[in-house]
Design a protein around this motif. Structure first.
Motif, PDB file in Angstrom:
ATOM      1  N   VAL A 100       0.929  -0.837  -0.098  1.00  0.00           N
ATOM      2  CA  VAL A 100       0.372  -0.288   0.359  1.00  0.00           C
ATOM      3  C   VAL A 100       1.136   1.109  -0.017  1.00  0.00           C
ATOM      4  O   VAL A 100       1.462   1.275   0.560  1.00  0.00           O
ATOM      5  N   GLY A 103      -2.853   6.853  -2.758  1.00  0.00           N
ATOM      6  CA  GLY A 103      -2.979   6.802  -4.056  1.00  0.00           C
ATOM      7  C   GLY A 103      -3.733   5.278  -3.803  1.00  0.00           C
ATOM      8  O   GLY A 103      -4.333   4.938  -4.300  1.00  0.00           O
ATOM      9  N   THR A 104      -3.370   4.300  -2.737  1.00  0.00           N
ATOM     10  CA  THR A 104      -4.299   2.853  -2.946  1.00  0.00           C
ATOM     11  C   THR A 104      -5.055   3.123  -2.664  1.00  0.00           C
ATOM     12  O   THR A 104      -5.484   3.643  -1.700  1.00  0.00           O
ATOM     13  N   ARG A 105      -6.215   3.248  -3.029  1.00  0.00           N
ATOM     14  CA  ARG A 105      -7.410   2.924  -2.836  1.00  0.00           C
ATOM     15  C   ARG A 105      -8.145   1.793  -2.124  1.00  0.00           C
ATOM     16  O   ARG A 105      -8.120   0.145  -3.501  1.00  0.00           O
ATOM     17  N   THR A 107     -12.698  -0.714  -1.322  1.00  0.00           N
ATOM     18  CA  THR A 107     -13.545  -0.519  -1.249  1.00  0.00           C
ATOM     19  C   THR A 107     -13.798  -2.291  -0.380  1.00  0.00           C
ATOM     20  O   THR A 107     -13.601  -3.086  -1.354  1.00  0.00           O
ATOM     21  N   THR A 113     -14.856   2.291   1.733  1.00  0.00           N
ATOM     22  CA  THR A 113     -13.387   2.965   1.370  1.00  0.00           C
ATOM     23  C   THR A 113     -12.689   3.529   2.214  1.00  0.00           C
ATOM     24  O   THR A 113     -12.715   4.497   2.854  1.00  0.00           O
ATOM     25  N   GLN A 114     -11.166   3.030   1.462  1.00  0.00           N
ATOM     26  CA  GLN A 114     -10.215   4.127   2.283  1.00  0.00           C
ATOM     27  C   GLN A 114      -9.006   4.449   1.163  1.00  0.00           C
ATOM     28  O   GLN A 114      -9.173   3.087   0.028  1.00  0.00           O
ATOM     29  N   THR A 115      -8.744   5.178   1.286  1.00  0.00           N
ATOM     30  CA  THR A 115      -7.571   5.802  -0.258  1.00  0.00           C
ATOM     31  C   THR A 115      -6.114   6.562   0.914  1.00  0.00           C
ATOM     32  O   THR A 115      -6.570   7.214   1.176  1.00  0.00           O
ATOM     33  N   SER A 117      -2.846   7.906   1.994  1.00  0.00           N
ATOM     34  CA  SER A 117      -2.496   9.823   1.281  1.00  0.00           C
ATOM     35  C   SER A 117      -0.652   8.796   2.199  1.00  0.00           C
ATOM     36  O   SER A 117      -0.365  10.278   2.770  1.00  0.00           O
ATOM     37  N   PHE A 463      -3.351   3.809   7.423  1.00  0.00           N
ATOM     38  CA  PHE A 463      -4.306   3.018   6.473  1.00  0.00           C
ATOM     39  C   PHE A 463      -4.709   1.284   7.100  1.00  0.00           C
ATOM     40  O   PHE A 463      -3.368   0.508   7.585  1.00  0.00           O
TER      41      PHE A 463
END
Length: 533
Positions: A100, A103-105, A107, A113-115, A117, A463
């Motif tokens: 990760v 920008g990794t996304r 759901t 959903t997480q993105t 940073s 994350f």
């Protein structure tokens, strides 16, 4: 003869106290057991030249799943000219081998959903994170040109943290300090017992003398005049480091009692570093574990991997097999091949429609999925290095964090990302029920007890992953209630023209080595079948 009988009695005592592993080690040390040959059976990859004298050629193979097993299957068969195509439901290769970055996304199955940073250069290996020296994974890294660096699995400066123990609860204890105290007191007890004749039936006089000499060295205990007492040494560490001139340093004092050391349970942690697949040195790819699947995907060929392809149905045919899947645009497609290799988790494969029989479905449902969770915490400073002198390694706990991992890359740089929990079973389930923000808050509230306020105040980004709530994967790994049972045996055989592959069909579950080994087995079976047709 008397000496041999004495040795046998000694080994019997060791076996009762320490179990089979300790017994075998003792036998080896006494020259009574052979050194085990750990080499696996020789693997020979298929080659184009194999077809030169037969007039045959490589067949078409469809691989379901672009994880390590699926990628390795296509890579190895491709060496001999097989037409291999991979259908992967995700938008990336690797399966559980997932790094990760910013920008990794994600759901999850709950629709959350997480993105990520994370800042440039920071990452977390959400899945596998370490490579033992004996694993074939390192051979693939060499073959594919994936550079490696050391992964610090065990660190004497990391902590052991127990808050549920009968003694020393709530006190982070350095690994080196705990080990010095446990080894010291165990050595004291065994030396006293030996000196007082408790082992006279098991040991000769010479054996007793040698054993006590070993224990004095092993546990840093005093001599006979001081009743072999353990009183603590510089192995515990220093409160003031030795320095120049007259600064001789100050050894950590306040040695806990024997009773407290035993009641604390810290000694139960040391077997971790004895594990065959956990022993140092260990390694990791430079820049993230996903360097391995991306190198495999490149070697297979980008045009041979279809991402966003969700398998709907698998059918064995008289002259091959076919797969029906939904592509990334929602269209339903069907492909035929001479063989299909299903390299997806068994519980996922069990839900895909097929004509392979109810016994196959039952066998696929038999392994038990293991819930697993991780959280990556990026900090504005590497306070664990600067303030606490921890460079890599793992702190085990008896809290719901299970473990905290310190990064083995980017030493002494400005920022760093550690794994705030890597947990399993009930603990992983408890965290997965929370939102991401709640997971982080819960993890940080535990970590502060070990590391202090900077565990909270320096935190910048995060994350989290709950593998059992991750689409198309749904577990960290699986376990077999009976690995020698008929279900395991059935899935290690082809169902017509359909084969199964994955770490879950090996004796090295949860390691990439298991996935590579399973893929090699299937590759060999398919190639031998084609060559003998």
């Amino acid at each position: 003869m008397a000496q041999q009988a004495s040795r046998r009695n000694f080994l019997r005592s060791v076996g009762v106290a320490g179990g089979a592993g300790v017994l075998y080690s003792a036998m080896g040390a006494l020259g009574l057991a052979p050194v085990p040959d750990v080499r696996a059976a020789e693997y020979r990859a298929p080659q184009r030249s194999d077809f030169a004298l037969t007039g045959r050629s490589g067949r078409k193979v469809l691989v379901l799943g672009g994880g390590i097993a699926g990628l390795a299957t296509a890579y190895e068969l491709g060496k001999a000219g097989y037409d291999c195509r991979i259908l992967e439901a995700k938008d990336r290769p690797g399966g559980r081998n997932w790094t990760v970055r910013g920008g990794t996304r994600l759901t999850d199955l709950d629709g959350r959903t997480q993105t990520a940073s994370f800042t440039e250069g920071q990452y977390m290996n959400a899945g596998p994170a370490r490579l033992p020296q004996s694993h074939v994974t390192l051979d693939y890294c060499r073959e594919l040109g994936v550079p490696l660096e050391v992964f610090t699995n065990q660190n004497a400066n990391a902590y052991i943290y127990h808050e549920k123990s009968d003694a020393l609860a709530g006190n982070p204890i350095r690994w080196r300090t705990a080990k010095a105290d446990v080894y010291g007191y165990v050595s004291e007890l065994l030396a006293k017992a030996t000196d007082r004749g408790a082992l006279d039936k098991e040991l000769t006089a010479a054996d007793k003398e040698r054993l006590i000499a070993f224990l004095q060295n092993f546990g840093a205990i005093k001599g006979k005049a001081d009743n072999y007492a353990y009183t603590g040494t510089d192995r515990r560490g220093y409160s003031v480091e030795p320095g120049a001139a007259f600064q001789e340093g100050k050894v950590l004092g306040a040695v806990p009692s024997l009773s407290d050391v035993i009641a604390s349970g810290v000694g139960q942690r040391f077997s971790f570093e004895f594990g065959y697949d956990q022993a140092m040195l260990m390694f990791q790819p430079v820049g993230g574990m996903d360097a391995i699947p991306y190198a495999l995907a490149k070697a297979v060929g980008r045009d041979r991997i279809t991402y966003g392809a969700k398998a709907l149905e698998v059918n064995d045919l008289q002259d091959g097999a076919e797969v029906t899947y939904q592509d990334a645009h929602g269209r339903t497609r069907t492909q035929r091949a001479d063989f299909v290799v299903a390299a997806v988790p068994p519980m996922v494969m069990a839900r895909i429609k097929h004509n392979l029989g109810s016994d196959i479905t039952a066998a696929l449902k038999y392994p038990v999925p293991t819930p697993v969770g991780k959280v990556g915490l990026e900090y504005r400073s590497r306070w664990w290095e600067k303030d606490q002198h921890i460079y890599g390694g793992i702190t085990p706990t008896d809290t719901d964090l299970s473990t905290i991992w310190y990064p083995s890359y980017g030493y002494q740089s400005r920022r760093g990302t550690l794994i705030g929990y890597y947990n399993f079973g009930a603990n992983a389930l408890a965290y997965s029920d929370l939102s991401h923000a709640e997971r982080v808050e819960r993890a940080v509230s535990r970590g502060v007890k070990i590391h202090g306020d900077k565990y909270r105040t320096e935190l910048d980004r995060s994350f989290s992953v709950a593998w059992h709530r991750t689409p198309h994967i749904e577990a960290g790994w699986v376990g077999w209630p009976s690995p020698s049972g008929p279900e395991y045996a059935l899935l290690n055989k082809p169902a017509g023209h359909v084969y199964f592959a994955g770490d879950w069909l090996s004796h090295v579950i949860a390691w990439q080595h298991g996935a590579f080994s399973s893929a090699r087995k299937v590759v060999t079976e398919i190639h031998e079948r084609v060559m003998s047709a």
